[in-house]
Scaffold this motif. Sequence first.
Motif, PDB file in Angstrom:
ATOM      1  N   LYS A  65       0.831  -1.201   0.000  1.00  0.00           N
ATOM      2  CA  LYS A  65       0.000   0.000   0.000  1.00  0.00           C
ATOM      3  C   LYS A  65       0.870   1.258   0.000  1.00  0.00           C
ATOM      4  CE  LYS A  65      -3.968   0.174   0.078  1.00  0.00           C
ATOM      5  NZ  LYS A  65      -4.938   0.331  -1.026  1.00  0.00           N
ATOM      6  N   LEU A  66       1.944   1.269   0.784  1.00  0.00           N
ATOM      7  CA  LEU A  66       2.862   2.414   0.778  1.00  0.00           C
ATOM      8  C   LEU A  66       3.463   2.638  -0.602  1.00  0.00           C
ATOM      9  CD1 LEU A  66       4.752   1.967   4.161  1.00  0.00           C
ATOM     10  CD2 LEU A  66       3.377   3.938   3.497  1.00  0.00           C
ATOM     11  N   LEU A  67       3.873   1.566  -1.264  1.00  0.00           N
ATOM     12  CA  LEU A  67       4.428   1.693  -2.612  1.00  0.00           C
ATOM     13  C   LEU A  67       3.389   2.226  -3.590  1.00  0.00           C
ATOM     14  CD1 LEU A  67       6.632  -1.510  -2.956  1.00  0.00           C
ATOM     15  CD2 LEU A  67       7.391   0.857  -2.708  1.00  0.00           C
ATOM     16  N   GLN A  68       2.148   1.791  -3.410  1.00  0.00           N
ATOM     17  CA  GLN A  68       1.076   2.263  -4.283  1.00  0.00           C
ATOM     18  C   GLN A  68       0.908   3.779  -4.150  1.00  0.00           C
ATOM     19  OE1 GLN A  68      -2.714   0.571  -3.252  1.00  0.00           O
ATOM     20  NE2 GLN A  68      -3.769   1.512  -4.970  1.00  0.00           N
ATOM     21  N   TYR A  69       0.873   4.283  -2.923  1.00  0.00           N
ATOM     22  CA  TYR A  69       0.723   5.722  -2.715  1.00  0.00           C
ATOM     23  C   TYR A  69       2.001   6.474  -3.072  1.00  0.00           C
ATOM     24  CZ  TYR A  69      -3.841   5.202  -0.595  1.00  0.00           C
ATOM     25  OH  TYR A  69      -5.165   4.933  -0.388  1.00  0.00           O
ATOM     26  N   TYR A  70       3.155   5.898  -2.798  1.00  0.00           N
ATOM     27  CA  TYR A  70       4.426   6.546  -3.132  1.00  0.00           C
ATOM     28  C   TYR A  70       4.535   6.773  -4.633  1.00  0.00           C
ATOM     29  CZ  TYR A  70       9.465   7.401  -3.146  1.00  0.00           C
ATOM     30  OH  TYR A  70      10.707   7.959  -3.307  1.00  0.00           O
ATOM     31  N   ASN A  71       4.066   5.833  -5.411  1.00  0.00           N
ATOM     32  CA  ASN A  71       4.113   5.965  -6.865  1.00  0.00           C
ATOM     33  C   ASN A  71       3.158   7.028  -7.393  1.00  0.00           C
ATOM     34  OD1 ASN A  71       6.132   4.055  -7.259  1.00  0.00           O
ATOM     35  ND2 ASN A  71       4.661   2.377  -7.254  1.00  0.00           N
ATOM     36  N   LYS A  72       2.249   7.501  -6.555  1.00  0.00           N
ATOM     37  CA  LYS A  72       1.332   8.564  -6.969  1.00  0.00           C
ATOM     38  C   LYS A  72       1.879   9.954  -6.684  1.00  0.00           C
ATOM     39  CE  LYS A  72      -2.870   5.870  -6.630  1.00  0.00           C
ATOM     40  NZ  LYS A  72      -4.227   5.800  -6.106  1.00  0.00           N
ATOM     41  N   THR A  73       3.024  10.047  -6.009  1.00  0.00           N
ATOM     42  CA  THR A  73       3.606  11.364  -5.759  1.00  0.00           C
ATOM     43  C   THR A  73       4.094  11.937  -7.079  1.00  0.00           C
ATOM     44  OG1 THR A  73       5.785  10.430  -5.274  1.00  0.00           O
ATOM     45  CG2 THR A  73       4.317  10.812  -3.404  1.00  0.00           C
ATOM     46  N   ASN A  74       4.085  13.245  -7.164  1.00  0.00           N
ATOM     47  CA  ASN A  74       4.485  13.884  -8.419  1.00  0.00           C
ATOM     48  C   ASN A  74       5.722  14.751  -8.209  1.00  0.00           C
ATOM     49  OD1 ASN A  74       3.562  16.247  -7.232  1.00  0.00           O
ATOM     50  ND2 ASN A  74       1.597  16.180  -8.270  1.00  0.00           N
ATOM     51  N   ASP A  75       6.092  15.487  -9.225  1.00  0.00           N
ATOM     52  CA  ASP A  75       7.302  16.305  -9.193  1.00  0.00           C
ATOM     53  C   ASP A  75       7.264  17.379  -8.109  1.00  0.00           C
ATOM     54  OD1 ASP A  75       8.053  14.775 -11.316  1.00  0.00           O
ATOM     55  OD2 ASP A  75       7.745  16.341 -12.829  1.00  0.00           O
ATOM     56  N   ALA A  76       6.078  17.812  -7.736  1.00  0.00           N
ATOM     57  CA  ALA A  76       5.974  18.860  -6.719  1.00  0.00           C
ATOM     58  C   ALA A  76       6.604  18.418  -5.403  1.00  0.00           C
ATOM     59  CB  ALA A  76       4.519  19.245  -6.498  1.00  0.00           C
ATOM     60  N   TYR A  77       6.438  17.167  -5.043  1.00  0.00           N
ATOM     61  CA  TYR A  77       7.010  16.669  -3.795  1.00  0.00           C
ATOM     62  C   TYR A  77       8.530  16.665  -3.850  1.00  0.00           C
ATOM     63  CZ  TYR A  77       2.258  15.194  -2.810  1.00  0.00           C
ATOM     64  OH  TYR A  77       0.918  15.178  -2.586  1.00  0.00           O
ATOM     65  N   VAL A  78       9.079  16.313  -4.993  1.00  0.00           N
ATOM     66  CA  VAL A  78      10.530  16.309  -5.160  1.00  0.00           C
ATOM     67  C   VAL A  78      11.070  17.730  -5.069  1.00  0.00           C
ATOM     68  CG1 VAL A  78      12.383  15.813  -6.809  1.00  0.00           C
ATOM     69  CG2 VAL A  78      10.490  14.208  -6.551  1.00  0.00           C
ATOM     70  N   ILE A  79      10.404  18.656  -5.727  1.00  0.00           N
ATOM     71  CA  ILE A  79      10.849  20.050  -5.750  1.00  0.00           C
ATOM     72  C   ILE A  79      10.746  20.677  -4.364  1.00  0.00           C
ATOM     73  CG2 ILE A  79      10.291  22.334  -6.680  1.00  0.00           C
ATOM     74  CD1 ILE A  79       9.541  20.709  -9.287  1.00  0.00           C
ATOM     75  N   VAL A  80       9.662  20.401  -3.667  1.00  0.00           N
ATOM     76  CA  VAL A  80       9.500  20.940  -2.312  1.00  0.00           C
ATOM     77  C   VAL A  80      10.587  20.389  -1.393  1.00  0.00           C
ATOM     78  CG1 VAL A  80       7.961  20.912  -0.314  1.00  0.00           C
ATOM     79  CG2 VAL A  80       7.035  21.380  -2.558  1.00  0.00           C
ATOM     80  N   THR A  81      10.950  19.135  -1.580  1.00  0.00           N
ATOM     81  CA  THR A  81      12.025  18.553  -0.785  1.00  0.00           C
ATOM     82  C   THR A  81      13.347  19.271  -1.058  1.00  0.00           C
ATOM     83  OG1 THR A  81      10.928  16.398  -0.863  1.00  0.00           O
ATOM     84  CG2 THR A  81      13.240  16.410  -0.232  1.00  0.00           C
ATOM     85  N   ILE A  82      13.622  19.578  -2.317  1.00  0.00           N
ATOM     86  CA  ILE A  82      14.859  20.265  -2.675  1.00  0.00           C
ATOM     87  C   ILE A  82      14.868  21.691  -2.119  1.00  0.00           C
ATOM     88  CG2 ILE A  82      16.191  21.208  -4.611  1.00  0.00           C
ATOM     89  CD1 ILE A  82      15.285  18.746  -6.216  1.00  0.00           C
ATOM     90  N   LEU A  83      13.734  22.354  -2.126  1.00  0.00           N
ATOM     91  CA  LEU A  83      13.670  23.738  -1.659  1.00  0.00           C
ATOM     92  C   LEU A  83      13.673  23.871  -0.142  1.00  0.00           C
ATOM     93  CD1 LEU A  83      11.154  25.268  -4.212  1.00  0.00           C
ATOM     94  CD2 LEU A  83      13.643  25.524  -4.151  1.00  0.00           C
ATOM     95  N   ASP A  84      13.444  22.779   0.576  1.00  0.00           N
ATOM     96  CA  ASP A  84      13.475  22.815   2.036  1.00  0.00           C
ATOM     97  C   ASP A  84      14.920  23.022   2.501  1.00  0.00           C
ATOM     98  OD1 ASP A  84      13.608  22.171   4.803  1.00  0.00           O
ATOM     99  OD2 ASP A  84      11.816  20.932   4.608  1.00  0.00           O
ATOM    100  N   PRO A  85      15.182  24.085   3.267  1.00  0.00           N
ATOM    101  CA  PRO A  85      16.565  24.358   3.684  1.00  0.00           C
ATOM    102  C   PRO A  85      17.166  23.250   4.548  1.00  0.00           C
ATOM    103  CG  PRO A  85      15.107  26.172   4.293  1.00  0.00           C
ATOM    104  CD  PRO A  85      14.257  25.100   3.710  1.00  0.00           C
ATOM    105  N   ARG A  86      16.319  22.439   5.187  1.00  0.00           N
ATOM    106  CA  ARG A  86      16.835  21.343   6.003  1.00  0.00           C
ATOM    107  C   ARG A  86      17.323  20.179   5.153  1.00  0.00           C
ATOM    108  NH1 ARG A  86      11.491  20.392   9.248  1.00  0.00           N
ATOM    109  NH2 ARG A  86      10.766  20.911   7.174  1.00  0.00           N
TER     110      ARG A  86
END
Length: 144
Positions: A65-86
């Motif tokens: 189930k986690l893999l199913q939802y993880y595969n639904k994440t889009n580029d916005a999550y990746v970009i937000v992770t990169i922009l997080d100063p932490r």
Amino acid sequence: MSGSSYPTLSMLIPLYNALIDHMEDYIFEDENVNENEDENEGDDENGSVDKESIIKKAATNSWEKLLQYYNKTNDAYVIVTILDPRLKMKYYNDETWNDDQRKKIHEKFLNVYNSTYSNPNSSSTLSNSLNNEYKNSITSKIFK
């Protein structure tokens, strides 16, 4: 209490990865040990189902189930992770991400910036118009 202790969108990818890794460690930890055991490992002497096999089945279902939802994440999550100063790109620079994945992540970030924030009339895209020194300083700050 500081605001950095609250869960934010940028922590979604790291949390998914931590949960998935934990489930995989639990599910696949006994594979070598279980190869030598009986076919009836799920049953004890009274014929009842072993608690360990029930927990392993639940962990497997949770992992799927986690893999199913993880595969639904889009580029916005990746970009937000990169922009997080932490986190920045440091999160993606560990050994769990290969070079091809890092390159795709970097390209996604540049594509979103170029398509959303650069002025198309001035041909000022992050990857083309910045001089090399400025470009390197920006990318080194973001992708550290």
